[in-house]
Design a protein around this motif. Structure first.
Motif, PDB file in Angstrom:
ATOM      1  N   ARG A  14       0.849  -1.198   0.000  1.00 30.48           N
ATOM      2  CA  ARG A  14       0.000   0.000   0.000  1.00 30.48           C
ATOM      3  C   ARG A  14       0.879   1.240   0.000  1.00 30.48           C
ATOM      4  O   ARG A  14       1.674   1.452   0.908  1.00 30.48           O
ATOM      5  N   VAL A  18      -2.399   6.068  -0.960  1.00 26.94           N
ATOM      6  CA  VAL A  18      -3.601   5.235  -0.977  1.00 26.94           C
ATOM      7  C   VAL A  18      -4.084   5.007   0.453  1.00 26.94           C
ATOM      8  O   VAL A  18      -3.315   4.580   1.312  1.00 26.94           O
ATOM      9  N   THR A  19      -5.352   5.306   0.708  1.00 24.05           N
ATOM     10  CA  THR A  19      -5.896   5.097   2.041  1.00 24.05           C
ATOM     11  C   THR A  19      -6.076   3.607   2.311  1.00 24.05           C
ATOM     12  O   THR A  19      -6.112   2.788   1.381  1.00 24.05           O
ATOM     13  N   THR A  21      -8.765   2.157   3.333  1.00 22.38           N
ATOM     14  CA  THR A  21     -10.038   1.741   2.744  1.00 22.38           C
ATOM     15  C   THR A  21      -9.894   1.494   1.248  1.00 22.38           C
ATOM     16  O   THR A  21     -10.425   0.505   0.716  1.00 22.38           O
ATOM     17  N   GLN A  22      -9.175   2.373   0.545  1.00 23.03           N
ATOM     18  CA  GLN A  22      -8.953   2.189  -0.893  1.00 23.03           C
ATOM     19  C   GLN A  22      -8.171   0.907  -1.166  1.00 23.03           C
ATOM     20  O   GLN A  22      -8.477   0.180  -2.105  1.00 23.03           O
ATOM     21  N   TRP A  23      -7.183   0.641  -0.329  1.00 26.67           N
ATOM     22  CA  TRP A  23      -6.364  -0.566  -0.499  1.00 26.67           C
ATOM     23  C   TRP A  23      -7.197  -1.819  -0.254  1.00 26.67           C
ATOM     24  O   TRP A  23      -7.111  -2.790  -1.000  1.00 26.67           O
ATOM     25  N   TYR A  25     -10.472  -2.076  -0.503  1.00 25.54           N
ATOM     26  CA  TYR A  25     -11.431  -2.187  -1.614  1.00 25.54           C
ATOM     27  C   TYR A  25     -10.766  -2.791  -2.845  1.00 25.54           C
ATOM     28  O   TYR A  25     -11.295  -3.719  -3.464  1.00 25.54           O
ATOM     29  N   SER A  26      -9.594  -2.281  -3.205  1.00 22.90           N
ATOM     30  CA  SER A  26      -8.882  -2.773  -4.379  1.00 22.90           C
ATOM     31  C   SER A  26      -8.521  -4.244  -4.230  1.00 22.90           C
ATOM     32  O   SER A  26      -8.643  -5.028  -5.183  1.00 22.90           O
ATOM     33  N   ARG A  29     -11.770  -6.318  -4.407  1.00 22.83           N
ATOM     34  CA  ARG A  29     -12.315  -6.234  -5.769  1.00 22.83           C
ATOM     35  C   ARG A  29     -11.538  -7.154  -6.703  1.00 22.83           C
ATOM     36  O   ARG A  29     -12.118  -7.855  -7.538  1.00 22.83           O
ATOM     37  N   ALA A  62     -15.336  -0.783   2.408  1.00 21.39           N
ATOM     38  CA  ALA A  62     -15.030  -1.432   1.131  1.00 21.39           C
ATOM     39  C   ALA A  62     -16.167  -2.363   0.711  1.00 21.39           C
ATOM     40  O   ALA A  62     -16.534  -2.422  -0.466  1.00 21.39           O
ATOM     41  N   GLN A  65     -19.029  -0.486  -0.831  1.00 17.06           N
ATOM     42  CA  GLN A  65     -18.769  -0.137  -2.234  1.00 17.06           C
ATOM     43  C   GLN A  65     -18.975  -1.344  -3.141  1.00 17.06           C
ATOM     44  O   GLN A  65     -19.607  -1.237  -4.199  1.00 17.06           O
TER      45      GLN A  65
END
Length: 231
Positions: A14, A18-19, A21-23, A25-26, A29, A62, A65
């Motif tokens: 990470r 990149v937050t 939460t973004q990490w 989520y990615s 996903r 995450a 989303q």
């Protein structure tokens, strides 16, 4: 489905921009896109937090989303699962893919130069190698990269996010196809697509992309086969 099968999450580094939460989520996903969360495999927020070594809060965000994208479903007991699939929904998702992706391919064709064509051919070669070695996750990964590289050649395209939403909903079931390539893939539709682009033949390109999608779903070509898959 075995509800206790280990989940093989690929944990990437990470970056500071990149937050968490973004990490998260990615990461989740990508796991869905590669079919690493099988239909019927129940997860909990606590389990995911342990796997990713984070607190429950970024997991919840995450998951919200991914739930909005139709990729995962949060149940009342706080368990997480791939949403249930029906034969009618599956068929609708496949037809939507064909509609959007043939459109995107034709719109992208005028912008595809020799450099991008070479990249497409390289990805197709990687798919062949992954298929020969039985690496179904790499087959899925490179196949998505091939299509993404093709469609995003169009600098004005607006459909990629819609296409990827369909991929997310189908991916856990499409993994079955990747594990049975010898039975269902008889023609390299990607080579047909590249040849059509070289000839600037939009109809041939549409036919190649449509056939590629249908071939990938041949494992569920009948209601009986699909019902067996959906369990």
């Amino acid at each position: 489905m075995d509800k206790h099968t280990p989940i093989d999450l690929t944990l990437t580094e990470r970056h500071s921009a990149v937050t968490i939460t973004q990490w998260v989520y990615s990461t989740l996903r990508q796991a869905v896109l590669l079919g690493k969360i099988a239909p019927g495999r129940a997860l909990t927020i606590r389990e995911l937090a342990t796997l990713l070594d984070v607190s429950p809060m970024p997991i919840r965000e995450a998951l919200r989303q991914l739930s909005a994208e139709g990729a995962l479903e949060i149940l009342e007991n706080r368990r997480v699962m791939v949403p249930k699939m029906t034969a009618m929904k599956f068929a609708e998702l496949v037809e939507a893919r064909i509609c959007l992706e043939t459109h995107s391919a034709v719109r992208a064709m005028p912008y595809i130069d020799e450099t991008r064509l070479a990249q497409l051919e390289e990805l197709d070669s990687r798919i062949d190698i992954a298929s020969e070695t039985g690496n179904s996750h790499d087959v899925t990964r490179y196949n998505q990269q091939f299509h993404r590289l093709l469609y995003t050649a169009n600098p004005h395209q607006v459909t990629q996010s819609l296409i990827e939403s369909l991929w997310l909903q189908l991916a856990p079931f499409m993994q079955v196809a990747s594990e049975n390539l010898d039975d269902y893939y008889q023609v390299d539709r990607h080579k047909e697509a590249v040849a059509a682009i070289r000839e600037r033949d939009s109809l041939a390109l549409q036919m190649a992309i449509s056939a590629d999608i249908r071939d990938g779903c041949a494992f569920a070509s009948s209601p009986e086969q699909l019902q067996q898959l959906l369990g």
